[in-house]
Write a protein that holds these residues in place. Structure first.
Motif, PDB file in Angstrom:
ATOM      1  N   ASP A  11      -9.690  -5.402   2.265  1.00 57.09           N
ATOM      2  CA  ASP A  11      -8.870  -4.476   3.334  1.00 57.09           C
ATOM      3  C   ASP A  11      -9.837  -3.932   4.434  1.00 57.09           C
ATOM      4  OD1 ASP A  11     -10.324  -2.264   2.424  1.00 57.09           O
ATOM      5  OD2 ASP A  11      -8.469  -1.276   1.498  1.00 57.09           O
ATOM      6  N   GLY A  12     -11.120  -4.303   4.469  1.00 54.44           N
ATOM      7  CA  GLY A  12     -11.888  -3.809   5.663  1.00 54.44           C
ATOM      8  C   GLY A  12     -12.700  -2.629   5.265  1.00 54.44           C
ATOM      9  N   GLU A  13     -12.246  -2.052   4.248  1.00 57.84           N
ATOM     10  CA  GLU A  13     -12.935  -0.590   4.009  1.00 57.84           C
ATOM     11  C   GLU A  13     -14.279  -0.634   3.774  1.00 57.84           C
ATOM     12  OE1 GLU A  13     -12.409   3.085   1.007  1.00 57.84           O
ATOM     13  OE2 GLU A  13     -10.773   1.915   1.533  1.00 57.84           O
ATOM     14  N   GLU A  14     -15.251   0.050   4.198  1.00 53.01           N
ATOM     15  CA  GLU A  14     -16.774  -0.001   3.721  1.00 53.01           C
ATOM     16  C   GLU A  14     -17.143   1.188   3.079  1.00 53.01           C
ATOM     17  OE1 GLU A  14     -19.168  -0.460   7.198  1.00 53.01           O
ATOM     18  OE2 GLU A  14     -18.206  -2.284   7.817  1.00 53.01           O
ATOM     19  N   GLU A  15     -17.822   0.876   2.027  1.00 54.28           N
ATOM     20  CA  GLU A  15     -18.490   1.939   1.120  1.00 54.28           C
ATOM     21  C   GLU A  15     -20.045   1.764   0.908  1.00 54.28           C
ATOM     22  OE1 GLU A  15     -17.587   4.393  -2.943  1.00 54.28           O
ATOM     23  OE2 GLU A  15     -16.519   2.645  -2.675  1.00 54.28           O
ATOM     24  N   THR A  16     -20.731   2.802   1.209  1.00 49.52           N
ATOM     25  CA  THR A  16     -22.240   2.640   0.960  1.00 49.52           C
ATOM     26  C   THR A  16     -22.763   3.183  -0.647  1.00 49.52           C
ATOM     27  OG1 THR A  16     -22.227   3.042   3.424  1.00 49.52           O
ATOM     28  CG2 THR A  16     -24.462   3.205   1.905  1.00 49.52           C
ATOM     29  N   PHE A  17     -23.642   2.275  -0.953  1.00 55.18           N
ATOM     30  CA  PHE A  17     -24.149   2.636  -2.390  1.00 55.18           C
ATOM     31  C   PHE A  17     -25.719   2.610  -2.234  1.00 55.18           C
ATOM     32  CE2 PHE A  17     -19.607   0.737  -2.910  1.00 55.18           C
ATOM     33  CZ  PHE A  17     -19.376   1.297  -4.187  1.00 55.18           C
ATOM     34  N   SER A  18     -26.108   3.342  -3.407  1.00 61.50           N
ATOM     35  CA  SER A  18     -27.530   3.219  -3.602  1.00 61.50           C
ATOM     36  C   SER A  18     -27.804   2.502  -4.785  1.00 61.50           C
ATOM     37  CB  SER A  18     -28.199   4.779  -4.045  1.00 61.50           C
ATOM     38  OG  SER A  18     -27.979   5.479  -3.033  1.00 61.50           O
ATOM     39  N   VAL A  32     -26.893  -2.321 -10.513  1.00 60.10           N
ATOM     40  CA  VAL A  32     -26.144  -1.146 -10.699  1.00 60.10           C
ATOM     41  C   VAL A  32     -26.190  -0.394  -9.696  1.00 60.10           C
ATOM     42  CG1 VAL A  32     -26.025   0.832 -12.197  1.00 60.10           C
ATOM     43  CG2 VAL A  32     -26.978  -1.082 -13.010  1.00 60.10           C
ATOM     44  N   LEU A  33     -24.956   0.063  -9.111  1.00 59.84           N
ATOM     45  CA  LEU A  33     -24.880   0.602  -7.673  1.00 59.84           C
ATOM     46  C   LEU A  33     -23.926   2.071  -8.010  1.00 59.84           C
ATOM     47  CD1 LEU A  33     -23.333  -2.278  -5.643  1.00 59.84           C
ATOM     48  CD2 LEU A  33     -25.530  -1.426  -5.768  1.00 59.84           C
ATOM     49  N   VAL A  34     -24.587   2.965  -7.259  1.00 64.24           N
ATOM     50  CA  VAL A  34     -24.041   4.398  -7.228  1.00 64.24           C
ATOM     51  C   VAL A  34     -23.490   4.553  -5.988  1.00 64.24           C
ATOM     52  CG1 VAL A  34     -24.550   6.720  -7.840  1.00 64.24           C
ATOM     53  CG2 VAL A  34     -25.610   5.143  -9.447  1.00 64.24           C
ATOM     54  N   PRO A  35     -22.219   5.079  -5.692  1.00 62.57           N
ATOM     55  CA  PRO A  35     -21.693   5.572  -4.345  1.00 62.57           C
ATOM     56  C   PRO A  35     -23.008   6.514  -3.857  1.00 62.57           C
ATOM     57  CG  PRO A  35     -20.114   5.831  -6.070  1.00 62.57           C
ATOM     58  CD  PRO A  35     -21.354   5.403  -6.795  1.00 62.57           C
ATOM     59  N   GLU A  36     -23.469   6.275  -2.644  1.00 61.73           N
ATOM     60  CA  GLU A  36     -24.494   7.111  -2.061  1.00 61.73           C
ATOM     61  C   GLU A  36     -24.046   8.586  -1.746  1.00 61.73           C
ATOM     62  OE1 GLU A  36     -27.413   6.416   1.693  1.00 61.73           O
ATOM     63  OE2 GLU A  36     -25.177   6.320   2.226  1.00 61.73           O
TER      64      GLU A  36
END
Length: 131
Positions: A11-18, A32-36
């Motif tokens: 849907d174009g939404e972006e989310e940043t992960f560490s 393994v990603l964790v929301p920043e």
């Protein structure tokens, strides 16, 4: 690790992960990603939400992250949990030690090596005088 990944959803939404961890299993690479925002707010010992994605190479040679099917997800999480349990056990052993450091010269109860209270006979040896 300290890598940051930005996922762009359909849907174009972006989310940043560490990137918390990179693991190999059966010739495949998983991250393994964790929301920043959660990663920066979490204190040690706090549980955080994480997601696991598979690293694949697209037709144009770019690395892409893809969802796992249920079986693959279970195998990867089982491996990660086993690694964490093994790490925790190793940490506990390091903290507890063998308990012999305080014995000094290695002798217990100040016994002279090779002798004990019954004149040098070990408890497991049969004593022909005893019935």
């Amino acid at each position: 690790m300290n890598e940051i990944v930005t996922l762009v959803y359909e849907d174009g939404e972006e989310e940043t992960f560490s990137v918390e961890d990179v693991v190999e299993l059966d010739g495949n690479t998983y991250v393994v990603l964790v929301p920043e925002e959660q990663d920066s707010e979490a204190e040690e010992g706090d549980e955080v939400d994480a997601c696991i994605l598979k690293v694949e190479t697209s037709e144009d040679g770019e690395e892409v992250l893809v969802d796992l099917d249920d079986d693959e997800y279970e195998r990867v999480t089982d491996m990660i949990c086993a690694d964490v349990e093994e790490y925790d056990e190793d940490e506990e052993e390091d903290e507890e030690g063998l308990g012999l450091e305080d014995a000094g010269d290695g002798l217990v109860n100040d016994e002279v090596e090779g002798e004990d209270d019954d004149g040098g006979k070990d408890d497991w040896e049969d004593d022909p005088d005893e019935e």
